[in-house]
Design a protein around this motif. Structure first.
Motif, PDB file in Angstrom:
ATOM      1  N   PRO A 137       0.823  -1.215   0.000  1.00  0.00           N
ATOM      2  CA  PRO A 137       0.000   0.000   0.000  1.00  0.00           C
ATOM      3  C   PRO A 137       0.859   1.270   0.000  1.00  0.00           C
ATOM      4  CG  PRO A 137      -0.780  -1.551   1.648  1.00  0.00           C
ATOM      5  CD  PRO A 137       0.539  -2.072   1.151  1.00  0.00           C
ATOM      6  N   CYS A 138       0.250   2.363  -0.423  1.00  0.00           N
ATOM      7  CA  CYS A 138       0.897   3.674  -0.469  1.00  0.00           C
ATOM      8  C   CYS A 138       0.062   4.644   0.364  1.00  0.00           C
ATOM      9  CB  CYS A 138       0.981   4.163  -1.920  1.00  0.00           C
ATOM     10  SG  CYS A 138       1.597   5.835  -2.095  1.00  0.00           S
ATOM     11  N   THR A 139       0.682   5.310   1.318  1.00  0.00           N
ATOM     12  CA  THR A 139      -0.029   6.259   2.179  1.00  0.00           C
ATOM     13  C   THR A 139       0.359   7.680   1.797  1.00  0.00           C
ATOM     14  OG1 THR A 139      -0.115   4.639   3.956  1.00  0.00           O
ATOM     15  CG2 THR A 139      -0.481   6.944   4.567  1.00  0.00           C
ATOM     16  N   ILE A 140      -0.664   8.513   1.572  1.00  0.00           N
ATOM     17  CA  ILE A 140      -0.455   9.875   1.085  1.00  0.00           C
ATOM     18  C   ILE A 140      -1.193  10.863   1.979  1.00  0.00           C
ATOM     19  CG2 ILE A 140      -0.720  11.437  -0.888  1.00  0.00           C
ATOM     20  CD1 ILE A 140      -1.037   8.925  -2.651  1.00  0.00           C
ATOM     21  N   LEU A 141      -0.508  11.924   2.385  1.00  0.00           N
ATOM     22  CA  LEU A 141      -1.124  13.054   3.072  1.00  0.00           C
ATOM     23  C   LEU A 141      -1.552  14.035   1.986  1.00  0.00           C
ATOM     24  CD1 LEU A 141      -1.734  14.885   5.558  1.00  0.00           C
ATOM     25  CD2 LEU A 141       0.621  15.718   5.332  1.00  0.00           C
ATOM     26  N   MET A 142      -2.832  14.410   1.969  1.00  0.00           N
ATOM     27  CA  MET A 142      -3.375  15.321   0.965  1.00  0.00           C
ATOM     28  C   MET A 142      -3.930  16.555   1.662  1.00  0.00           C
ATOM     29  SD  MET A 142      -5.446  12.570  -1.324  1.00  0.00           S
ATOM     30  CE  MET A 142      -4.601  11.328  -2.292  1.00  0.00           C
ATOM     31  N   VAL A 143      -3.492  17.730   1.219  1.00  0.00           N
ATOM     32  CA  VAL A 143      -3.949  18.991   1.789  1.00  0.00           C
ATOM     33  C   VAL A 143      -4.375  19.897   0.646  1.00  0.00           C
ATOM     34  CG1 VAL A 143      -3.313  21.007   3.176  1.00  0.00           C
ATOM     35  CG2 VAL A 143      -2.322  18.766   3.704  1.00  0.00           C
ATOM     36  N   GLY A 144      -5.568  20.465   0.753  1.00  0.00           N
ATOM     37  CA  GLY A 144      -6.040  21.349  -0.304  1.00  0.00           C
ATOM     38  C   GLY A 144      -6.952  22.435   0.230  1.00  0.00           C
ATOM     39  N   SER A 145      -6.994  23.550  -0.484  1.00  0.00           N
ATOM     40  CA  SER A 145      -7.894  24.624  -0.083  1.00  0.00           C
ATOM     41  C   SER A 145      -9.329  24.198  -0.353  1.00  0.00           C
ATOM     42  CB  SER A 145      -7.541  25.923  -0.815  1.00  0.00           C
ATOM     43  OG  SER A 145      -7.544  25.749  -2.203  1.00  0.00           O
ATOM     44  N   ARG A 146     -10.277  24.861   0.283  1.00  0.00           N
ATOM     45  CA  ARG A 146     -11.676  24.423   0.238  1.00  0.00           C
ATOM     46  C   ARG A 146     -12.617  25.511  -0.249  1.00  0.00           C
ATOM     47  NH1 ARG A 146     -12.415  19.769   2.987  1.00  0.00           N
ATOM     48  NH2 ARG A 146     -14.609  20.150   3.171  1.00  0.00           N
ATOM     49  N   ARG A 147     -12.117  26.458  -0.984  1.00  0.00           N
ATOM     50  CA  ARG A 147     -12.968  27.584  -1.378  1.00  0.00           C
ATOM     51  C   ARG A 147     -14.189  27.155  -2.176  1.00  0.00           C
ATOM     52  NH1 ARG A 147      -8.114  31.076  -3.586  1.00  0.00           N
ATOM     53  NH2 ARG A 147      -8.013  29.149  -4.732  1.00  0.00           N
ATOM     54  N   ALA A 148     -14.037  26.207  -3.092  1.00  0.00           N
ATOM     55  CA  ALA A 148     -15.152  25.857  -3.982  1.00  0.00           C
ATOM     56  C   ALA A 148     -15.757  24.492  -3.694  1.00  0.00           C
ATOM     57  CB  ALA A 148     -14.681  25.916  -5.435  1.00  0.00           C
ATOM     58  N   ILE A 149     -15.271  23.805  -2.687  1.00  0.00           N
ATOM     59  CA  ILE A 149     -15.775  22.451  -2.425  1.00  0.00           C
ATOM     60  C   ILE A 149     -17.284  22.483  -2.184  1.00  0.00           C
ATOM     61  CG2 ILE A 149     -15.430  22.382   0.058  1.00  0.00           C
ATOM     62  CD1 ILE A 149     -14.127  19.483  -0.953  1.00  0.00           C
ATOM     63  N   GLY A 150     -17.971  21.526  -2.776  1.00  0.00           N
ATOM     64  CA  GLY A 150     -19.408  21.427  -2.609  1.00  0.00           C
ATOM     65  C   GLY A 150     -20.217  22.377  -3.471  1.00  0.00           C
ATOM     66  N   THR A 151     -19.555  23.106  -4.353  1.00  0.00           N
ATOM     67  CA  THR A 151     -20.258  24.006  -5.264  1.00  0.00           C
ATOM     68  C   THR A 151     -20.071  23.518  -6.691  1.00  0.00           C
ATOM     69  OG1 THR A 151     -18.433  25.519  -5.777  1.00  0.00           O
ATOM     70  CG2 THR A 151     -19.654  25.917  -3.718  1.00  0.00           C
ATOM     71  N   PRO A 152     -20.899  23.951  -7.625  1.00  0.00           N
ATOM     72  CA  PRO A 152     -20.719  23.550  -9.022  1.00  0.00           C
ATOM     73  C   PRO A 152     -19.390  24.020  -9.608  1.00  0.00           C
ATOM     74  CG  PRO A 152     -22.908  24.494  -8.687  1.00  0.00           C
ATOM     75  CD  PRO A 152     -22.126  24.716  -7.423  1.00  0.00           C
ATOM     76  N   ALA A 153     -18.757  24.997  -8.981  1.00  0.00           N
ATOM     77  CA  ALA A 153     -17.496  25.531  -9.493  1.00  0.00           C
ATOM     78  C   ALA A 153     -16.272  24.790  -8.957  1.00  0.00           C
ATOM     79  CB  ALA A 153     -17.395  27.015  -9.144  1.00  0.00           C
ATOM     80  N   TRP A 154     -16.473  23.657  -8.255  1.00  0.00           N
ATOM     81  CA  TRP A 154     -15.336  22.953  -7.655  1.00  0.00           C
ATOM     82  C   TRP A 154     -14.307  22.539  -8.693  1.00  0.00           C
ATOM     83  CZ3 TRP A 154     -13.195  18.229  -8.553  1.00  0.00           C
ATOM     84  CH2 TRP A 154     -13.939  17.334  -9.330  1.00  0.00           C
ATOM     85  N   GLY A 155     -14.777  22.000  -9.827  1.00  0.00           N
ATOM     86  CA  GLY A 155     -13.867  21.471 -10.843  1.00  0.00           C
ATOM     87  C   GLY A 155     -14.574  20.477 -11.729  1.00  0.00           C
ATOM     88  N   GLU A 156     -13.802  19.545 -12.300  1.00  0.00           N
ATOM     89  CA  GLU A 156     -14.395  18.555 -13.192  1.00  0.00           C
ATOM     90  C   GLU A 156     -13.515  17.320 -13.288  1.00  0.00           C
ATOM     91  OE1 GLU A 156     -14.499  20.039 -17.215  1.00  0.00           O
ATOM     92  OE2 GLU A 156     -12.427  20.722 -17.111  1.00  0.00           O
ATOM     93  N   TYR A 157     -14.157  16.207 -13.601  1.00  0.00           N
ATOM     94  CA  TYR A 157     -13.458  14.977 -13.959  1.00  0.00           C
ATOM     95  C   TYR A 157     -13.275  15.027 -15.464  1.00  0.00           C
ATOM     96  CZ  TYR A 157     -14.769  13.469  -9.313  1.00  0.00           C
ATOM     97  OH  TYR A 157     -14.916  13.382  -7.954  1.00  0.00           O
ATOM     98  N   VAL A 158     -12.065  14.689 -15.943  1.00  0.00           N
ATOM     99  CA  VAL A 158     -11.771  14.813 -17.369  1.00  0.00           C
ATOM    100  C   VAL A 158     -11.108  13.548 -17.899  1.00  0.00           C
ATOM    101  CG1 VAL A 158     -11.615  17.335 -17.373  1.00  0.00           C
ATOM    102  CG2 VAL A 158      -9.591  15.995 -16.845  1.00  0.00           C
ATOM    103  N   PRO A 159     -11.308  13.245 -19.194  1.00  0.00           N
ATOM    104  CA  PRO A 159     -10.646  12.093 -19.790  1.00  0.00           C
ATOM    105  C   PRO A 159      -9.145  12.331 -19.941  1.00  0.00           C
ATOM    106  CG  PRO A 159     -12.348  12.975 -21.274  1.00  0.00           C
ATOM    107  CD  PRO A 159     -12.231  13.897 -20.108  1.00  0.00           C
TER     108      PRO A 159
END
Length: 176
Positions: A137-159
């Motif tokens: 297994p690989c363990t990763i610490l992930m830290v990110g800003s939360r300005r847009a989380i839970g809104t339609p402007a959060w981002g997108e999944y892309v091919p």
């Protein structure tokens, strides 16, 4: 002597804010703790409520009460399993630190082998995903800003062909 505006030894904090209290935690059936109230805390990550979603074990340090300014997650990826699908956050930066093991980080279509001690910084708009690699297994610490989380402007999944090769991508762009 010049009077102090705030800090150790007297004075008030900027904005005359009241002291911050301690966070509250609720025990799960397995004895692990989930943060259910705001405030400061010091707690071993081993005591926090981990979630097994079938491909990763993860713990959100913010529990069920999100941190206001950034999110902190620790994920343990099984070999060959992605942390999510290939995506980009429009307005939020994200930084990852590989704590143990190895993974593939697909960043802007490039697959990069990363292992313990590696920092991956992703400015807003950078498409990415991580996928567990090797035999452990690989363990990763992930830290990110939360300005847009839970809104339609959060981002997108892309091919992405490279992410698709690793089983970590959608067929068509989508915000869901």
């Amino acid at each position: 002597p010049r009077p102090r505006a705030w800090g150790c030894g007297g004075g008030t904090r900027p904005g005359n804010r009241e002291p911050v209290g301690t966070a509250t935690f609720t025990p799960r059936d397995d004895g692990r703790l989930v943060r259910t109230g705001e405030g400061w805390f010091v707690l071993s990550i081993d005591r926090m409520g981990w979630i097994d979603n079938g491909r990763t074990y993860k713990v959100r340090a913010d529990g069920v009460v999100p941190f206001a300014q950034y999110g902190v997650n620790v994920r343990t990826l099984r070999p060959g399993w992605p942390s999510s699908m290939y995506h980009r956050e429009f307005d939020d930066d994200e930084t990852m630190v590989v704590l143990d093991g190895a993974c593939q980080a697909v960043v802007e279509g490039h697959a990069l082998a990363v292992d313990a001690g590696t920092i991956v910084h992703l400015p807003a708009g950078t498409a990415h995903v991580t996928v567990g690699a090797g035999d452990a297994p690989c363990t990763i610490l992930m830290v990110g800003s939360r300005r847009a989380i839970g809104t339609p402007a959060w981002g997108e999944y892309v091919p992405c062909p490279e992410a698709a090769r690793l089983g970590a991508c959608v067929a068509e762009a989508t915000p869901d």
